[in-house]
Every structure is written in C-alpha cells, then in structure tokens.
Design a protein around this motif. Structure first.
Motif, PDB file in Angstrom:
ATOM      1  N   GLY A  18      -8.543 -41.635 -15.686  1.00 39.48           N
ATOM      2  CA  GLY A  18      -7.181 -41.295 -16.089  1.00 39.48           C
ATOM      3  C   GLY A  18      -6.809 -39.873 -15.714  1.00 39.48           C
ATOM      4  O   GLY A  18      -5.686 -39.611 -15.257  1.00 39.48           O
ATOM      5  N   ASN A  19      -7.751 -38.940 -15.870  1.00 38.75           N
ATOM      6  CA  ASN A  19      -7.445 -37.553 -15.495  1.00 38.75           C
ATOM      7  C   ASN A  19      -7.508 -37.354 -13.982  1.00 38.75           C
ATOM      8  O   ASN A  19      -6.808 -36.496 -13.434  1.00 38.75           O
ATOM      9  CB  ASN A  19      -8.391 -36.581 -16.187  1.00 38.75           C
ATOM     10  CG  ASN A  19      -7.782 -35.204 -16.333  1.00 38.75           C
ATOM     11  OD1 ASN A  19      -6.574 -35.065 -16.532  1.00 38.75           O
ATOM     12  ND2 ASN A  19      -8.588 -34.172 -16.218  1.00 38.75           N
ATOM     13  N   GLN A  23      -4.298 -35.775 -11.582  1.00 38.75           N
ATOM     14  CA  GLN A  23      -4.363 -34.747 -10.546  1.00 38.75           C
ATOM     15  C   GLN A  23      -3.660 -35.169  -9.254  1.00 38.75           C
ATOM     16  O   GLN A  23      -3.260 -34.319  -8.457  1.00 38.75           O
ATOM     17  CB  GLN A  23      -5.819 -34.380 -10.244  1.00 38.75           C
ATOM     18  CG  GLN A  23      -6.585 -33.843 -11.432  1.00 38.75           C
ATOM     19  CD  GLN A  23      -5.812 -32.806 -12.206  1.00 38.75           C
ATOM     20  OE1 GLN A  23      -5.346 -31.823 -11.653  1.00 38.75           O
ATOM     21  NE2 GLN A  23      -5.669 -33.022 -13.510  1.00 38.75           N
ATOM     22  N   LEU A  24      -3.540 -36.470  -9.036  1.00 38.62           N
ATOM     23  CA  LEU A  24      -2.832 -36.924  -7.836  1.00 38.62           C
ATOM     24  C   LEU A  24      -1.391 -36.439  -7.844  1.00 38.62           C
ATOM     25  O   LEU A  24      -0.790 -36.244  -6.785  1.00 38.62           O
ATOM     26  CB  LEU A  24      -2.868 -38.460  -7.743  1.00 38.62           C
ATOM     27  CG  LEU A  24      -4.241 -39.079  -7.477  1.00 38.62           C
ATOM     28  CD1 LEU A  24      -4.136 -40.595  -7.445  1.00 38.62           C
ATOM     29  CD2 LEU A  24      -4.842 -38.562  -6.176  1.00 38.62           C
ATOM     30  N   SER A  25      -0.849 -36.241  -9.020  1.00 41.49           N
ATOM     31  CA  SER A  25       0.493 -35.674  -9.104  1.00 41.49           C
ATOM     32  C   SER A  25       0.430 -34.168  -9.313  1.00 41.49           C
ATOM     33  O   SER A  25       1.005 -33.393  -8.553  1.00 41.49           O
ATOM     34  CB  SER A  25       1.267 -36.317 -10.259  1.00 41.49           C
ATOM     35  OG  SER A  25       2.490 -35.648 -10.471  1.00 41.49           O
ATOM     36  N   ALA A 158     -12.599 -33.773  -9.504  1.00 42.80           N
ATOM     37  CA  ALA A 158     -12.786 -34.631  -8.330  1.00 42.80           C
ATOM     38  C   ALA A 158     -11.448 -34.915  -7.658  1.00 42.80           C
ATOM     39  O   ALA A 158     -11.324 -34.880  -6.423  1.00 42.80           O
ATOM     40  CB  ALA A 158     -13.469 -35.935  -8.731  1.00 42.80           C
ATOM     41  N   GLY A 159     -10.415 -35.181  -8.471  1.00 48.50           N
ATOM     42  CA  GLY A 159      -9.087 -35.404  -7.910  1.00 48.50           C
ATOM     43  C   GLY A 159      -8.546 -34.179  -7.223  1.00 48.50           C
ATOM     44  O   GLY A 159      -7.969 -34.260  -6.127  1.00 48.50           O
ATOM     45  N   LEU A 163      -7.729 -33.849  -3.191  1.00 50.20           N
ATOM     46  CA  LEU A 163      -6.393 -33.505  -2.718  1.00 50.20           C
ATOM     47  C   LEU A 163      -6.398 -32.274  -1.829  1.00 50.20           C
ATOM     48  O   LEU A 163      -5.662 -32.211  -0.834  1.00 50.20           O
ATOM     49  CB  LEU A 163      -5.445 -33.289  -3.898  1.00 50.20           C
ATOM     50  CG  LEU A 163      -4.546 -34.490  -4.215  1.00 50.20           C
ATOM     51  CD1 LEU A 163      -5.381 -35.660  -4.735  1.00 50.20           C
ATOM     52  CD2 LEU A 163      -3.488 -34.116  -5.240  1.00 50.20           C
ATOM     53  N   MET A 164      -7.227 -31.291  -2.169  1.00 50.12           N
ATOM     54  CA  MET A 164      -7.247 -30.069  -1.380  1.00 50.12           C
ATOM     55  C   MET A 164      -7.783 -30.312   0.029  1.00 50.12           C
ATOM     56  O   MET A 164      -7.450 -29.570   0.956  1.00 50.12           O
ATOM     57  CB  MET A 164      -8.091 -29.010  -2.091  1.00 50.12           C
ATOM     58  CG  MET A 164      -7.421 -28.439  -3.325  1.00 50.12           C
ATOM     59  SD  MET A 164      -8.463 -27.224  -4.153  1.00 50.12           S
ATOM     60  CE  MET A 164      -7.485 -26.882  -5.614  1.00 50.12           C
TER      61      MET A 164
END
Length: 453
Positions: A18-19, A23-25, A158-159, A163-164
């Motif tokens: 869920g967390n 992070q995707l947003s 991890a998210g 993304l980075m």
C-alpha cells in the motif's frame, strides 16, 4: 459484517505494498514536480516556492479536518478503510491534471498549478491520513505495529527507488522527446497502478481492534475537546515536532536534490543511481529495524537514525561531491536515517495509549492526521526554502550555472537538511515512554477492556 483477519505476514506485506503504491504518486510529485514546473511549464523558482508553501498551509487546515472526520466515522468496513479507497480513486484525476501543461499564458499556468496541486494534496490527504493510522486499528501488539510500519517504509523506499531510476527514461520514451507529453503519460500510468494496488492492500488490511466503551464514547466528545486532548499529550507533541524537523530535512532535500546531482555532482548519466543509493541503504536498514528496535528500544534507534542521517549529509556538503565513490558512501550513510523511522508510528500509538488510560479518550485518527500534517508541512517548508535559495543564488531556467549557484544548490540540498537532522534529536531525547512502561499501560488497558464487556 465482513470477517476480519488477524495480522500476519500477508497483512504486513500488503500494508507495505500500500505504501509502495502511494510513492507512485507522491515520489513523482516530491522529486520531479519542482523541475516540471520550472523547466517544462516555465514557472519561476520563486513562484513555485510560494505555491508549495501556500499548498502546505492549506494542508494545515484539511489534514486535521480529515482526522476529525475519521475520528467520528463508524462503518461496517471500518473507520479508516473507506476513505483510503475513495482517496486513491480521486488521486488519479489530480495527479494527471497536475502534470498537464495547459495552453495558457504564464499567469494562467500559475493559477492552473495552484488549483491542481492543492487538489492533489487534498486527495492525498483523504487517502494517506487514514492509511498511516491504519495499524493502530489493525492490532494492539507493539511488535506487529513495528512490523507494519517497517513494511510500509520499506515499500515506500522501494517505490521511491524504482521511480528515481525509471521515471526520466519512461518520460522520454512515452513523450517521444516531448517532456510535457511524457510527464502527463507517466502520471496516468503511475496513478492508475497506484490506485489498483492501494485497493488490493486495503482489502487485506482489516480493522481488527474492537473499540472499548470508553473509545466509543470518545466519538461523541465535541471536536474542540478532542483537539485539546491531543495537544495536551506531551509525548505526542514531541513526536510531532520530530516529524516536522525530519520531514523538513528529508522531503525538502528531495525537492531540490535533482538540481544537486545534475549541476553540482555534474554526472547526468549517474543521476538515477546516486539518487537511489540512500533508498537502497534505507531499505536494508528498515528490514533490520524491527529486530534492532526490539533489542535497543524505539527511542534509541530513532536517535541513532537521525544522527546517521546528519552525518551523511555533512559528508556530502563538506566532502568532494564530484567524487563518485565518496558520494556513494555518503548517500549510504545518509540513507541509514531510515532505521529509526518505523518506530515513530509505534511511539505515536504508545502516546495515544498512555493518554487513553488516563482519560478514556483515544485520538488515533486525529493524531495520525496531525503527524501526517507535520510530514506535509515539513516537506512544503523544506521545498520552499530550497527553491527560494536556488532563486536567491541566481538559478532560473536556461541560466549559466556559476560557482555561486552551485554553492547555493549545495546549501539547499545538504547543509540545511543536515542542521535539521541533528536538531530533530532534541524532542526525542525528551520523550519519556519506555517499552517497560508501555507493557504496564497496555496491561491496564486490557483489564479495562475486559471489565467493559
């Protein structure tokens, strides 16, 4: 009434997912929005700085409002979970709109940025405030709570790390060289995937904790009395101050670190890797965090993490930041601040439990809402300071990068966060709830619960 599940490995893992979804947003927003506004939309750094500060001031109003709503909510699906799903769906719309470039004049673009970014923050509030408070409704077991928050922070790291590394290449691929289209398409992709993962995680993370008669009575207490109950909780206030200082450091740095790696380190090909090093280190530390906290206690580990974070930032500020091996080591040391962060959620629950035993009033939803507010306000203040410093040192789109500008970027990215990291240790030193004391408090709460049946 849906059947509830006890917290096990599945629930711990799904809470982390869920967390990861969040992070995707939000990592895209915190890492790339400033660059998007200045280098794609064409807004001045000073205007972007003011925008982010205004948005966080508004968060100062709507986060506690969300907490108060949660505090008064009772549904067959729980107090918190319905809002997580609603927020995830609305967040899709505002994420896409925020990363869209309208065909307006510069003043019109600035107005668009205000409306969409503030709407994005409100959507995130509806989803994230109840999500952060959810462990307090899933279990009363302190070790389970530690594991849930550690899983959430590991998933978030991890998210963030993913993304980075992949965002800029995907922007170029999907945009076919047009950054504006690339950002918008990536926003669509990330927000839809995030919503699906959030709904999946929420399905498995049931609210298992039964309200005592005292807690049920607390939902009928006037809102002003609920706020008073929270703000006279001294240990809770110390944690709020710690969160404000830490998030001003951490998220403020995130908002400007792209400029640091691009213009100070000066190795564009390694930007993704260097920005990822703290996350890799942080994931390793957070995996170990529950074990380390069990041995040494949450407070000691939280202090250790803040000190390590400050040391890593000092290494980056004072050291040879064009030396890549040095930057890798510095980034790894800085990322170790994460080892203590899973403990903050459990310490908030401890402070709530202590006050519950004294007064019969629980402020779970409101307390996590205000802590989330400290997170957001800290990020807004940090980003505003960072961007304001960039503007003050002469940075703007297309300008030649002088040694003076490089110095300003380094100060904004490393020196200010370093100072805040060290200062954040002070309120935690004053926090006075130990694991031994909490064992007695939880025992008394259990007795009260049994008597109320």
């Amino acid at each position: 009434m849906e059947k509830k599940k006890e917290v096990g490995a599945l629930q711990v893992g799904m809470y982390g997912i869920g967390n990861f979804a969040a992070q995707l947003s939000w990592t895209m927003v915190s890492t790339y929005l400033a660059v998007f506004y200045t280098d794609v939309v064409g807004l001045a750094p000073a205007a972007v700085s003011l925008l982010m500060l205004v948005a966080k001031v508004w968060d100062g109003i709507n986060d506690p409002m969300m907490g108060a709503i949660m505090q008064k909510t009772n549904t067959k699906y729980g107090k918190f979970r319905p809002y997580i799903v609603i927020g995830a769906l609305v967040l899709i719309v505002f994420t896409v709109l925020t990363f869209s470039v309208p065909g307006f004049s510069t003043p019109g673009k600035l107005v668009w940025a205000y409306v969409t970014y503030i709407g994005l923050g409100m959507s995130y509030t509806v989803e994230n405030v109840p999500f952060n408070a959810l462990p307090s409704r899933m279990t009363r077991n302190p070790e389970k709570i530690n594991s849930l928050f550690a899983s959430a922070l590991t998933g978030g790291a991890a998210g963030s790390m993913l993304l980075m590394n992949i965002t800029l290449p995907i922007i170029m691929v999907l945009g076919h060289g047009d950054q504006a289209k690339g950002y918008q398409k990536v926003a669509i992709l990330y927000s839809v995937v995030a919503a699906l993962l959030t709904i999946l995680a929420t399905h498995f993370c049931k609210e298992n904790v039964e309200d005592t008669e005292d807690a049920e009575r607390a939902t009928k207490i006037p809102l002003k009395d609920t706020f008073k109950a929270m703000f006279v909780n001294r240990n809770l206030m110390k944690l709020f101050l710690f969160t404000l200082l830490q998030m001003t450091a951490v998220m403020g740095r995130v908002g400007v670190m792209f400029y640091f790696y691009m213009y100070c380190v000066g190795n564009p090909a390694l930007i993704g890797i260097l920005m990822t090093i703290p996350s890799v280190s942080g994931i390793g530390c957070m995996v170990l965090s529950p074990v380390v906290m069990k041995k040494f206690g949450r407070k000691a580990v939280l202090i250790l993490g803040a000190v390590l974070g400050g040391v890593g930032l000092a290494m980056m500020f004072f050291g040879p930041y064009t030396n890549i091996p040095w930057m890798i080591v510095s980034g790894a040391v800085y990322g170790a601040y994460s080892i203590g962060m899973p403990g903050t959620g459990g310490m908030i629950v401890d402070a709530i439990d202590e006050y519950d035993l004294k007064t019969g009033v629980r402020t779970d939803g409101l307390a996590f809402a205000v802590n989330g507010l400290m997170n957001k306000v800290g990020g807004g203040i940090g980003s505003a300071i960072g961007l304001a410093l960039l503007g003050a040192y002469g940075y703007s789109q297309g300008v030649d990068i002088t040694a003076h500008i490089v110095s300003g970027i380094n100060i904004a990215t490393n020196l200010i966060p370093m100072i805040l990291s060290f200062v954040s240790v002070i309120p935690i030193l004053l926090y006075n709830l130990t694991e031994e004391k909490m064992a007695g408090i939880r025992g008394e709460l259990e007795k009260r619960k049994n008597l109320s049946k």
